[in-house]
Design a protein around this motif. Structure first.
Motif, mmCIF file in Angstrom:
data_model
loop_
_atom_site.group_PDB
_atom_site.id
_atom_site.type_symbol
_atom_site.label_atom_id
_atom_site.label_comp_id
_atom_site.label_asym_id
_atom_site.label_seq_id
_atom_site.Cartn_x
_atom_site.Cartn_y
_atom_site.Cartn_z
ATOM 1 N N GLY A 105 13.822 44.984 -8.744
ATOM 2 C CA GLY A 105 13.372 44.756 -7.538
ATOM 3 C C GLY A 105 12.332 43.718 -7.380
ATOM 4 N N LEU A 106 11.675 43.941 -6.336
ATOM 5 C CA LEU A 106 10.603 42.923 -5.965
ATOM 6 C C LEU A 106 9.223 43.583 -5.795
ATOM 7 N N LYS A 107 8.226 42.693 -6.243
ATOM 8 C CA LYS A 107 6.660 43.176 -6.059
ATOM 9 C C LYS A 107 6.269 42.202 -4.913
ATOM 10 N N ILE A 108 5.761 42.842 -3.858
ATOM 11 C CA ILE A 108 4.827 42.141 -2.759
ATOM 12 C C ILE A 108 3.552 42.704 -2.823
ATOM 13 N N HIS A 109 2.695 41.548 -3.038
ATOM 14 C CA HIS A 109 1.100 42.049 -3.045
ATOM 15 C C HIS A 109 0.506 41.210 -1.623
ATOM 16 N N PRO A 110 0.230 41.588 -0.584
ATOM 17 C CA PRO A 110 -0.013 40.859 0.310
ATOM 18 C C PRO A 110 -1.456 40.261 0.141
ATOM 19 N N ASN A 111 -2.397 40.794 -0.715
ATOM 20 C CA ASN A 111 -3.412 40.244 -1.073
ATOM 21 C C ASN A 111 -3.259 38.937 -1.894
ATOM 22 N N ASN A 112 -2.366 39.175 -2.815
ATOM 23 C CA ASN A 112 -2.165 37.929 -3.640
ATOM 24 C C ASN A 112 -1.680 36.852 -3.040
ATOM 25 N N THR A 113 -0.638 37.102 -2.176
ATOM 26 C CA THR A 113 0.246 35.787 -1.598
ATOM 27 C C THR A 113 -0.566 35.574 -0.157
ATOM 28 N N GLY A 114 -1.587 36.247 0.388
ATOM 29 C CA GLY A 114 -2.098 36.096 1.558
ATOM 30 C C GLY A 114 -1.308 36.075 2.866
ATOM 31 N N MET A 115 -0.463 36.767 2.664
ATOM 32 C CA MET A 115 0.651 37.021 4.055
ATOM 33 C C MET A 115 0.672 38.599 3.930
ATOM 34 N N ASN A 116 0.763 39.088 5.264
ATOM 35 C CA ASN A 116 1.032 40.498 5.586
ATOM 36 C C ASN A 116 2.420 40.730 5.414
ATOM 37 N N VAL A 117 2.578 42.060 4.968
ATOM 38 C CA VAL A 117 3.752 42.403 4.573
ATOM 39 C C VAL A 117 4.744 42.282 5.557
ATOM 40 N N TYR A 163 15.848 32.236 -5.213
ATOM 41 C CA TYR A 163 15.239 32.625 -6.535
ATOM 42 C C TYR A 163 15.332 34.355 -6.585
ATOM 43 N N LEU A 164 15.104 34.629 -5.748
ATOM 44 C CA LEU A 164 15.024 36.350 -5.751
ATOM 45 C C LEU A 164 16.570 36.870 -5.934
ATOM 46 N N ILE A 165 17.435 36.427 -5.313
ATOM 47 C CA ILE A 165 18.842 36.876 -5.524
ATOM 48 C C ILE A 165 19.356 36.500 -6.940
ATOM 49 N N LYS A 166 18.813 35.375 -7.556
ATOM 50 C CA LYS A 166 19.038 35.014 -8.886
ATOM 51 C C LYS A 166 18.444 36.072 -10.048
ATOM 52 N N ALA A 167 17.432 36.466 -9.400
ATOM 53 C CA ALA A 167 16.556 37.415 -10.401
ATOM 54 C C ALA A 167 17.090 38.686 -10.309
ATOM 55 N N ILE A 168 17.749 39.202 -9.318
ATOM 56 C CA ILE A 168 18.531 40.547 -9.249
ATOM 57 C C ILE A 168 20.122 40.303 -9.781
ATOM 58 N N GLU A 169 20.735 39.300 -9.347
ATOM 59 C CA GLU A 169 21.995 39.209 -9.882
ATOM 60 C C GLU A 169 22.286 38.668 -11.428
#
Length: 153
Positions: free
Chosen positions: A117-129, A105-111
């Motif tokens: 680019g990409l937004k990473i928000h560890p608090n929203n996703t519950g995952m460490n960066v 999905y990310l590659i499709k979003a870029i190509e």
């Protein structure tokens, strides 16, 4: 003293909900009712904002009526394409997808969608960066030389 409204600005973090979502929720009274592209365009004019970066919400239920990250990214593309000289957009993450599917999905979003680019928000996703999931996505973005915006490490 400078006139605030005349100083050129870049808004580095805005949220805009697609019209189709607003139309599906006409009685909404929450804060997202103000996340409207036409309302924001008025603010751009009033406050001399040259460009803005649209950030996804890491919640496909707020950014799409299809409730999948690919639809969110497509909606972001459409928001940018209406006013390409005014808006940039970052691709979204939905951690309910496997790493491999999210990379696709990310590659499709870029190509295909030409998101910036990409937004990473560890608090929203519950995952460490630096979780394997995010690292895999960071590596994918890096191959294209696109930006990654990190929020609240």
């Amino acid at each position: 003293m400078a006139d605030w409204k005349k100083v050129k600005k870049i808004d580095a973090h805005i949220h805009i909900i697609p019209d189709v979502v607003h139309e599906a929720n006409p009685d909404s009274e929450d804060e997202w009712v103000y996340a409207d592209q036409s309302k924001y365009l008025n603010l751009i004019k009033e406050y001399n904002i040259e460009q803005a970066v649209i950030m996804p919400l890491n919640d496909p239920y707020l950014m799409s009526m299809e409730f999948i990250v690919d639809a969110v990214n497509k909606n972001l593309k459409e928001l940018v394409n209406k006013y390409p000289d005014k808006f940039y957009a970052m691709a979204d993450i939905d951690t309910s997808n496997s790493i491999e599917n999210m990379k696709k999905y990310l590659i499709k979003a870029i190509e295909e969608y030409k998101l910036n680019g990409l937004k990473i928000h560890p608090n929203n996703t519950g995952m460490n960066v630096d979780d394997d999931y995010n690292v895999a996505l960071l590596e994918s973005v890096n191959k294209y030389g696109n930006s990654v915006i990190l929020l609240q490490l």
